[in-house]
Motif scaffolding. Structure first.
Motif, mmCIF file in Angstrom:
data_model
loop_
_atom_site.group_PDB
_atom_site.id
_atom_site.type_symbol
_atom_site.label_atom_id
_atom_site.label_comp_id
_atom_site.label_asym_id
_atom_site.label_seq_id
_atom_site.Cartn_x
_atom_site.Cartn_y
_atom_site.Cartn_z
ATOM 1 N N THR A 8 4.208 -5.236 -0.396
ATOM 2 C CA THR A 8 3.445 -6.304 0.347
ATOM 3 C C THR A 8 4.405 -7.209 1.163
ATOM 4 O OG1 THR A 8 1.697 -6.755 -1.599
ATOM 5 C CG2 THR A 8 2.421 -8.559 -0.168
ATOM 6 N N ALA B 5 -7.973 -4.633 -5.931
ATOM 7 C CA ALA B 5 -7.329 -3.541 -5.498
ATOM 8 C C ALA B 5 -8.336 -2.665 -4.515
ATOM 9 C CB ALA B 5 -7.487 -2.748 -6.848
ATOM 10 N N ASP C 62 2.676 -5.686 -5.924
ATOM 11 C CA ASP C 62 3.238 -4.455 -6.010
ATOM 12 C C ASP C 62 3.371 -3.914 -7.418
ATOM 13 O OD1 ASP C 62 3.297 -4.551 -3.182
ATOM 14 O OD2 ASP C 62 5.531 -5.317 -3.309
ATOM 15 N N VAL D 106 -3.698 3.768 -2.227
ATOM 16 C CA VAL D 106 -3.998 2.614 -3.149
ATOM 17 C C VAL D 106 -3.310 1.249 -2.573
ATOM 18 C CG1 VAL D 106 -3.315 1.654 -5.563
ATOM 19 C CG2 VAL D 106 -3.699 4.141 -5.246
ATOM 20 N N ARG D 107 -4.002 0.172 -2.624
ATOM 21 C CA ARG D 107 -3.518 -1.255 -2.056
ATOM 22 C C ARG D 107 -3.753 -2.256 -3.033
ATOM 23 N NH1 ARG D 107 -3.784 -0.449 4.266
ATOM 24 N NH2 ARG D 107 -4.077 1.971 4.249
ATOM 25 N N HIS D 108 -2.879 -3.203 -3.072
ATOM 26 C CA HIS D 108 -2.829 -4.364 -3.779
ATOM 27 C C HIS D 108 -2.097 -5.605 -3.438
ATOM 28 C CE1 HIS D 108 -3.139 -7.079 -7.509
ATOM 29 N NE2 HIS D 108 -4.331 -6.802 -7.500
ATOM 30 N N HIS E 247 0.836 -1.154 0.149
ATOM 31 C CA HIS E 247 -0.017 -0.090 0.039
ATOM 32 C C HIS E 247 0.809 1.170 0.038
ATOM 33 C CE1 HIS E 247 1.085 -1.162 4.114
ATOM 34 N NE2 HIS E 247 0.773 0.266 4.448
ATOM 35 N N THR F 54 0.040 -2.617 -8.214
ATOM 36 C CA THR F 54 -0.221 -1.247 -7.459
ATOM 37 C C THR F 54 0.515 -0.134 -8.318
ATOM 38 O OG1 THR F 54 -0.239 -2.202 -5.236
ATOM 39 C CG2 THR F 54 0.373 0.145 -5.359
ATOM 40 N N ALA G 108 -8.615 1.561 -3.811
ATOM 41 C CA ALA G 108 -8.292 2.748 -4.325
ATOM 42 C C ALA G 108 -9.087 4.018 -3.768
ATOM 43 C CB ALA G 108 -8.265 3.304 -5.694
#
Length: 410
Positions: free
Chosen positions: A327, A260, A292, A287-289, A214, A295, A262
């Motif tokens: 991550t 995701a 990476d 923003v997170r996923h 993130h 992202t 956002a």
């Protein structure tokens, strides 16, 4: 004397930092509320005969030393006391209170640790004052340079360096501490669950497996401030209109990418008057996923759309990364030891960032989560049942006993 519990400790601080406008608590780092909480923690630590010091980055450490008073091989636990604006009562303080009660449990069991046990309180974990989450642990590990950190400014225009100096922390001491990190054998952070998986699993405590990658980005839009009554609609260069379009687009991009997140949670128009077209607008994107690379692709797509929208509205826009955490998978050997000590605890990942995630690339790190029946966090609705809070402290005591009396973690 009545024996303390996690609930009784949280009750002691329940009045501090209440936010009458937002609800919940607003406890930005080095505010009057957070300073009162820090003083409360020091008092609780000293009541327990722990040796308290503050490192160069403002991290408070309460030491339960072994007879040799060595600092090597320390088993560290703890969390933070600052909050997001209008946050809940458990995010941060639950981990601090549970650490103190875990030490009480160990002493009542007659445990004699062979390694020092340390309760740590990290400053500016939420990033609500200076914009960079986990600032204390980032400085400790070198994830942010002292020069950049000290130049950060809050909404009042005060720099982090100035705020530190006013609160007795020498800005010249800020920065990486390889020796201090090298003395840590393991770090275990207990935190309220930020989600509701444990309700469905019918378990009070879980072991953390990973933290979602993130980051935070600041978008600055510049337009033309003007009079709301005299400026024709077709003559406007309104950065707030551009921001509104951008925020909707960010949601669209986030929805188009599986797994995701956002989010735009803060918008700051200037001058902020009802009858004035804004001259500038800043807003922040989270923003997170799990991946990476994804992202980075999401942020790149957002950046491209921001430029187009700004041009269409006659404005200029810039996007700046304020913080990013990849991550993180927690140390598998340490996690395995926790699974042995807590065989009934499920293993869960989290989408929320923590100091444990920053420390994980430098020391063996693990997390425990305490059930949150509402599933809500960063909000006044955040909650933990009293019995679950106490169960979390017992689980933490079990882990600390296994790590501070047993063999090494690596």
């Amino acid at each position: 004397m009545t024996r303390d519990t996690v609930v009784s400790l949280l009750d002691e601080i329940a009045r501090i930092g209440r936010d009458q406008r937002r609800g919940g608590y607003s406890r930005p780092v080095y505010s009057a509320a957070e300073l009162e909480l820090r003083e409360w923690f020091v008092g609780q630590a000293e009541r327990r005969g722990l040796d308290v010091d503050i490192d160069g980055n403002g991290v408070i450490r309460a030491w339960w030393h072994v007879p040799s008073r060595s600092t090597a091989g320390a088993v560290v636990t703890g969390s933070h006391l600052d909050s997001v604006p209008g946050g809940g009562a458990y995010d941060g303080p639950l981990g601090v209170a549970s650490a103190l009660i875990a030490i009480d449990h160990l002493r009542s069991r007659g445990v004699e640790p062979t390694k020092p046990i340390v309760v740590a309180v990290f400053p500016e974990e939420e990033g609500s004052r200076f914009g960079v989450a986990c600032l204390g642990s980032r400085l400790l590990t070198g994830a942010i340079s002292p020069e950049r950190a000290l130049a950060l400014r809050d909404v009042e225009g005060d720099t982090f360096a100035e705020v530190l100096a006013r609160n007795g922390v020498d800005p010249r001491g800020v920065g990486p501490d390889p020796a201090g990190l090298g003395a840590i054998d393991a770090f275990v952070e207990l935190h309220v669950e930020q989600g509701r998986a444990l309700v469905d699993l019918d378990r009070p405590v879980a072991i953390g497996s990973s933290i979602l990658g993130h980051g935070r980005w600041r978008v600055s839009i510049r337009g033309e401030g003007n009079h709301a009554g005299t400026t024709l609609m077709q003559d406007r260069r309104d950065p707030l209109v551009a921001a509104a379009r951008m925020i909707t687009e960010i949601r669209t991009i986030g929805r188009a990418t599986p797994d995701a997140r956002a989010t735009v949670g803060r918008v700051l128009p200037l001058p902020g008057a009802t009858n004035v077209i804004a001259s500038s607008v800043d807003f922040w994107i989270d923003v997170r996923h799990p991946d990476d690379v994804v992202t980075a692709a999401i942020v790149a797509g957002i950046t491209e759309r921001l430029s187009l929208i700004a041009a269409e509205e006659g404005c200029m826009a810039a996007i700046t990364e304020e913080s990013f955490s990849a991550t993180t998978d927690f140390d598998p050997f340490l996690r395995g030891r926790l699974e042995e000590m807590l065989p009934d605890a499920p293993v869960l990942g989290t989408g929320a960032g923590h100091d444990a995630g920053v420390l994980a690339s430098h020391v063996p790190t693990a997390m425990l989560f305490v059930r949150n029946p509402t599933g809500v966090s960063h909000s006044p609705e955040e909650y933990a049942e009293d019995a679950d809070a106490e169960a979390g402290a017992v689980a933490l005591a079990d882990v600390l006993e296994g790590l501070a009396v047993g063999v090494g973690t690596t």
